[in-house]
Design a protein around this motif. Structure first.
Motif, PDB file in Angstrom:
ATOM      1  N   GLU A  15       0.851  -1.184   0.000  1.00 43.91           N
ATOM      2  CA  GLU A  15       0.000   0.000   0.000  1.00 43.91           C
ATOM      3  C   GLU A  15       0.886   1.233   0.000  1.00 43.91           C
ATOM      4  O   GLU A  15       1.666   1.458   0.936  1.00 43.91           O
ATOM      5  CB  GLU A  15      -0.908   0.020   1.229  1.00 43.91           C
ATOM      6  CG  GLU A  15      -1.783   1.263   1.291  1.00 43.91           C
ATOM      7  CD  GLU A  15      -2.573   1.372   2.574  1.00 43.91           C
ATOM      8  OE1 GLU A  15      -3.291   2.376   2.745  1.00 43.91           O
ATOM      9  OE2 GLU A  15      -2.464   0.459   3.415  1.00 43.91           O
ATOM     10  N   ASP A  16       0.782   2.038  -1.048  1.00 47.08           N
ATOM     11  CA  ASP A  16       1.545   3.284  -1.120  1.00 47.08           C
ATOM     12  C   ASP A  16       0.856   4.315  -0.236  1.00 47.08           C
ATOM     13  O   ASP A  16      -0.248   4.786  -0.536  1.00 47.08           O
ATOM     14  CB  ASP A  16       1.621   3.778  -2.564  1.00 47.08           C
ATOM     15  CG  ASP A  16       2.382   2.814  -3.468  1.00 47.08           C
ATOM     16  OD1 ASP A  16       3.125   1.981  -2.928  1.00 47.08           O
ATOM     17  OD2 ASP A  16       2.224   2.887  -4.698  1.00 47.08           O
ATOM     18  N   TRP A  61       3.436  10.086  -0.900  1.00 44.83           N
ATOM     19  CA  TRP A  61       4.588  10.649  -1.590  1.00 44.83           C
ATOM     20  C   TRP A  61       4.892  12.007  -0.958  1.00 44.83           C
ATOM     21  O   TRP A  61       3.997  12.821  -0.761  1.00 44.83           O
ATOM     22  CB  TRP A  61       4.292  10.858  -3.067  1.00 44.83           C
ATOM     23  CG  TRP A  61       4.236   9.619  -3.895  1.00 44.83           C
ATOM     24  CD1 TRP A  61       3.143   8.859  -4.181  1.00 44.83           C
ATOM     25  CD2 TRP A  61       5.335   9.022  -4.605  1.00 44.83           C
ATOM     26  NE1 TRP A  61       3.480   7.813  -5.010  1.00 44.83           N
ATOM     27  CE2 TRP A  61       4.816   7.891  -5.284  1.00 44.83           C
ATOM     28  CE3 TRP A  61       6.688   9.323  -4.716  1.00 44.83           C
ATOM     29  CZ2 TRP A  61       5.619   7.066  -6.069  1.00 44.83           C
ATOM     30  CZ3 TRP A  61       7.488   8.506  -5.503  1.00 44.83           C
ATOM     31  CH2 TRP A  61       6.957   7.392  -6.164  1.00 44.83           C
ATOM     32  N   LEU A 110       8.679   8.036  -1.239  1.00 41.27           N
ATOM     33  CA  LEU A 110       7.441   7.270  -1.085  1.00 41.27           C
ATOM     34  C   LEU A 110       7.560   6.415   0.172  1.00 41.27           C
ATOM     35  O   LEU A 110       8.528   5.667   0.320  1.00 41.27           O
ATOM     36  CB  LEU A 110       7.209   6.375  -2.306  1.00 41.27           C
ATOM     37  CG  LEU A 110       6.101   5.320  -2.173  1.00 41.27           C
ATOM     38  CD1 LEU A 110       4.732   5.966  -2.005  1.00 41.27           C
ATOM     39  CD2 LEU A 110       6.113   4.362  -3.370  1.00 41.27           C
ATOM     40  N   ARG A 122       5.584   3.402   2.256  1.00 39.96           N
ATOM     41  CA  ARG A 122       4.542   2.419   2.011  1.00 39.96           C
ATOM     42  C   ARG A 122       4.667   1.241   2.967  1.00 39.96           C
ATOM     43  O   ARG A 122       5.722   1.048   3.596  1.00 39.96           O
ATOM     44  CB  ARG A 122       4.584   1.935   0.568  1.00 39.96           C
ATOM     45  CG  ARG A 122       5.831   1.177   0.180  1.00 39.96           C
ATOM     46  CD  ARG A 122       5.878   1.034  -1.323  1.00 39.96           C
ATOM     47  NE  ARG A 122       6.398  -0.270  -1.730  1.00 39.96           N
ATOM     48  CZ  ARG A 122       6.002  -0.935  -2.800  1.00 39.96           C
ATOM     49  NH1 ARG A 122       5.055  -0.440  -3.565  1.00 39.96           N
ATOM     50  NH2 ARG A 122       6.520  -2.098  -3.122  1.00 39.96           N
ATOM     51  N   SER A 129      15.863   2.140  -2.251  1.00 37.43           N
ATOM     52  CA  SER A 129      14.772   1.571  -1.466  1.00 37.43           C
ATOM     53  C   SER A 129      15.341   0.955  -0.198  1.00 37.43           C
ATOM     54  O   SER A 129      16.469   0.465  -0.176  1.00 37.43           O
ATOM     55  CB  SER A 129      14.005   0.509  -2.266  1.00 37.43           C
ATOM     56  OG  SER A 129      14.804  -0.648  -2.476  1.00 37.43           O
ATOM     57  N   ILE A 148       4.597   0.511  -8.146  1.00 38.34           N
ATOM     58  CA  ILE A 148       4.286   1.730  -7.419  1.00 38.34           C
ATOM     59  C   ILE A 148       3.184   2.468  -8.164  1.00 38.34           C
ATOM     60  O   ILE A 148       3.022   2.331  -9.384  1.00 38.34           O
ATOM     61  CB  ILE A 148       5.511   2.661  -7.249  1.00 38.34           C
ATOM     62  CG1 ILE A 148       6.190   2.936  -8.601  1.00 38.34           C
ATOM     63  CG2 ILE A 148       6.500   2.083  -6.268  1.00 38.34           C
ATOM     64  CD1 ILE A 148       7.349   3.929  -8.501  1.00 38.34           C
ATOM     65  N   THR A 149       2.409   3.257  -7.420  1.00 34.24           N
ATOM     66  CA  THR A 149       1.378   4.100  -8.002  1.00 34.24           C
ATOM     67  C   THR A 149       1.565   5.525  -7.493  1.00 34.24           C
ATOM     68  O   THR A 149       2.077   5.742  -6.382  1.00 34.24           O
ATOM     69  CB  THR A 149      -0.032   3.621  -7.624  1.00 34.24           C
ATOM     70  OG1 THR A 149      -0.188   3.678  -6.205  1.00 34.24           O
ATOM     71  CG2 THR A 149      -0.274   2.194  -8.105  1.00 34.24           C
ATOM     72  N   ARG A 150       1.124   6.492  -8.305  1.00 32.19           N
ATOM     73  CA  ARG A 150       1.164   7.897  -7.883  1.00 32.19           C
ATOM     74  C   ARG A 150      -0.057   8.594  -8.462  1.00 32.19           C
ATOM     75  O   ARG A 150      -0.268   8.587  -9.671  1.00 32.19           O
ATOM     76  CB  ARG A 150       2.438   8.587  -8.377  1.00 32.19           C
ATOM     77  CG  ARG A 150       2.595  10.021  -7.866  1.00 32.19           C
ATOM     78  CD  ARG A 150       3.797  10.706  -8.501  1.00 32.19           C
ATOM     79  NE  ARG A 150       3.597  10.914  -9.929  1.00 32.19           N
ATOM     80  CZ  ARG A 150       4.553  11.265 -10.787  1.00 32.19           C
ATOM     81  NH1 ARG A 150       5.793  11.404 -10.355  1.00 32.19           N
ATOM     82  NH2 ARG A 150       4.289  11.443 -12.073  1.00 32.19           N
ATOM     83  N   CYS A 194       1.378   4.463 -12.855  1.00 35.43           N
ATOM     84  CA  CYS A 194       1.618   3.154 -12.247  1.00 35.43           C
ATOM     85  C   CYS A 194       2.730   2.473 -13.022  1.00 35.43           C
ATOM     86  O   CYS A 194       2.729   2.491 -14.268  1.00 35.43           O
ATOM     87  CB  CYS A 194       0.347   2.320 -12.283  1.00 35.43           C
ATOM     88  SG  CYS A 194       0.481   0.689 -11.504  1.00 35.43           S
TER      89      CYS A 194
END
Length: 345
Positions: free
Chosen positions: A14-15, A18, A72, A74, A139, A160-162, A338
Motif C-alpha cells: 500500500e503506497d 509521496w 514514497l 509504504r 529503497s 508503485i502508483t502515484r 503506475c
C-alpha cells in the motif's frame, strides 16, 4: 495501491504517501509519515526510532545534495507480518562509487552519500541504482524487529502508483500472482481519475486475484466483462514462464509493456479498446524472456519514450528501484501513474 487477495496475491503493498523533499521541514514530514506507519503496524518503540533515524538520513541527503527529490513511504504485508518500505528518488548528481557511499562516514562532495551507512545498518533490505548525472533511486525495507527472518519473500516483482495532483487516490492499480516457475502480472488504468477510476481498477484486481491459472487473453476478456457498469479502463496481463523463458502478453488499451534484456527494450503489443466498453479483438503475443530479463508494465502516466542502455545499472537493479527510476524519468505529472516490474533470476 495493490489490493490483493491474501490467498493468491501476496505480498500486499500500500503506497501511503509521496513527499517532495525541497525544504528542511519536509525532512521531518517524511520521518513522521514513516514512524506513524511503523506505529500503526505495531513496531516496537526501539524499532520505530531506528526507522526514524534511517528515514531522516535518506530525506536529509535528498534535501542537501539532490534535485527534485521525492520519498514514497509504504507498507508491505504478508500473511502475518508487515514491513515499512521507503523509496527515495532524485534527479541529482548521482553517486560515482556506491560501495564507498555505504561505508560509515564516507561522502563525496556534491553527491548523495552522507548517512547511507546508517541506512545499510538499520534496514533489513536495501537496494540502489545510481547514474552519475542522472540521479539515484534507493529503497529500504524495515521489519518490526531488525534481523527477523522475513515472511515476506524476496522481491521478484514490485510496483508503485502515484495519483495525479489534487487527488488522494490513484485510478491505476496492479497485482502479481506467483507460483513455482511462473509469475503473472496484471495492471489496470481506470478511465479518468479519482475514486471512480480507482473503483474500476480495483474491480480488475479483485477478479485477477480470485481466478486460478488462466491464459492472459482469457483473463483480459474476463476483466472486460467484469468492468461493465464501471468507468472501465485499459488492462494488460503478462504471464512469465520462468522455466520455458517466454512471456505471453495480452493488453487492451494503452498499457505499455516491454521486455528489457541485453541492453535492449522490446515493446509488447496491446490492442485498441477500453475494458468494460469496447473490445473487438483480444489477442495474446509471445516474446522471449532471456535469463536476467525484466518485464515492465506501465500506465499512460508514463511516456513510451524511455530507453535503457547496455551498461546501465538499471538493468540489474531491484524491481522497486527500477520502477522508481522509470517513474522519475518518464512520469507525466498531469496523470495518474503506475509502474510494475518483474524480474527473472
Amino acid at each position: 495501491m495493490e489490493a490483493l487477495n491474501e490467498a493468491t496475491c501476496l505480498p500486499l503493498a500500500e503506497d501511503v504517501e509521496w513527499v517532495r523533499v525541497e525544504e528542511p521541514a519536509e525532512v521531518g514530514r517524511v520521518r513522521r509519515v514513516a514512524t506513524t506507519l511503523a506505529e500503526r503496524l505495531a513496531f516496537p518503540a526501539t524499532r520505530i526510532a531506528e526507522v526514524g533515524i534511517a528515514v531522516t538520513e535518506i530525506a536529509t541527503n535528498l534535501h542537501k545534495h539532490a534535485r527534485e527529490g521525492v520519498v514514497l513511504v509504504r507498507s508491505v504485508r504478508g500473511t502475518t507480518q508487515a514491513a515499512v518500505e521507503v523509496l527515495a528518488v532524485d534527479s541529482g548528481p548521482g553517486i560515482a562509487d556506491v560501495g564507498l557511499a555505504f561505508q560509515d562516514g564516507q561522502s563525496t562532495t556534491g553527491t548523495l552519500g552522507v548517512g547511507l551507512g546508517a541506512v545499510a545498518r538499520l534496514a533489513d533490505r536495501y537496494a540502489i541504482t545510481s547514474r552519475p548525472g542522472r540521479g539515484t533511486a534507493l529503497s529500504a525495507r524495515f521489519h518490526p524487529r531488525r534481523g527477523d527472518l522475513p515472511e515476506i519473500p524476496e522481491d521478484v516483482a514490485a510496483g508503485i502508483t502515484r495519483a495525479i495532483g489534487g487527488e488522494e487516490v490513484c485510478g491505476d492499480a496492479y497485482a502479481v500472482r506467483r507460483s513455482p516457475g511462473r509469475m503473472v502480472m496484471m495492471m489496470c488504468d481506470g478511465s479518468g481519475h479519482g475514486p471512480l477510476a480507482a473503483t474500476a481498477s480495483q474491480a480488475a484486481v479483485r477478479l485477477f486475484c480470485e481466478l486460478g491459472p488462466t491464459a492472459p487473453e482469457d483473463l483480459v476478456a474476463r476483466i472486460h466483462r467484469e468492468l461493465r457498469g464501471t468507468r472501465g479502463g485499459a488492462v494488460a496481463v503478462a504471464d512469465l514462464d520462468l522455466v520455458g523463458r517466454t512471456v505471453r502478453y495480452a493488453g487492451l488499451g494503452n498499457i505499455g509493456g516491454a521486455v528489457l534484456a541485453d541492453g535492449q527494450k522490446k515493446g509488447m503489443i496491446s490492442v485498441p479498446g477500453v475494458a468494460g466498453y469496447q473490445a473487438r479483438t483480444i489477442r495474446a503475443f509471445d516474446y522471449p524472456l532471456p535469463e536476467g530479463a525484466a518485464v515492465v508494465m506501465h500506465s499512460d502516466g508514463l511516456t513510451e519514450r524511455w530507453t535503457v542502455e547496455q551498461d546501465d545499472d538499471l538493468m540489474t537493479a531491484a524491481p522497486l528501484v527500477i520502477a522508481g527510476a522509470l517513474l522519475r524519468d518518464a512520469g507525466v505529472r498531469k496523470d495518474d501513474a503506475c509502474v510494475l516490474v518483474g524480474k527473472t533470476r
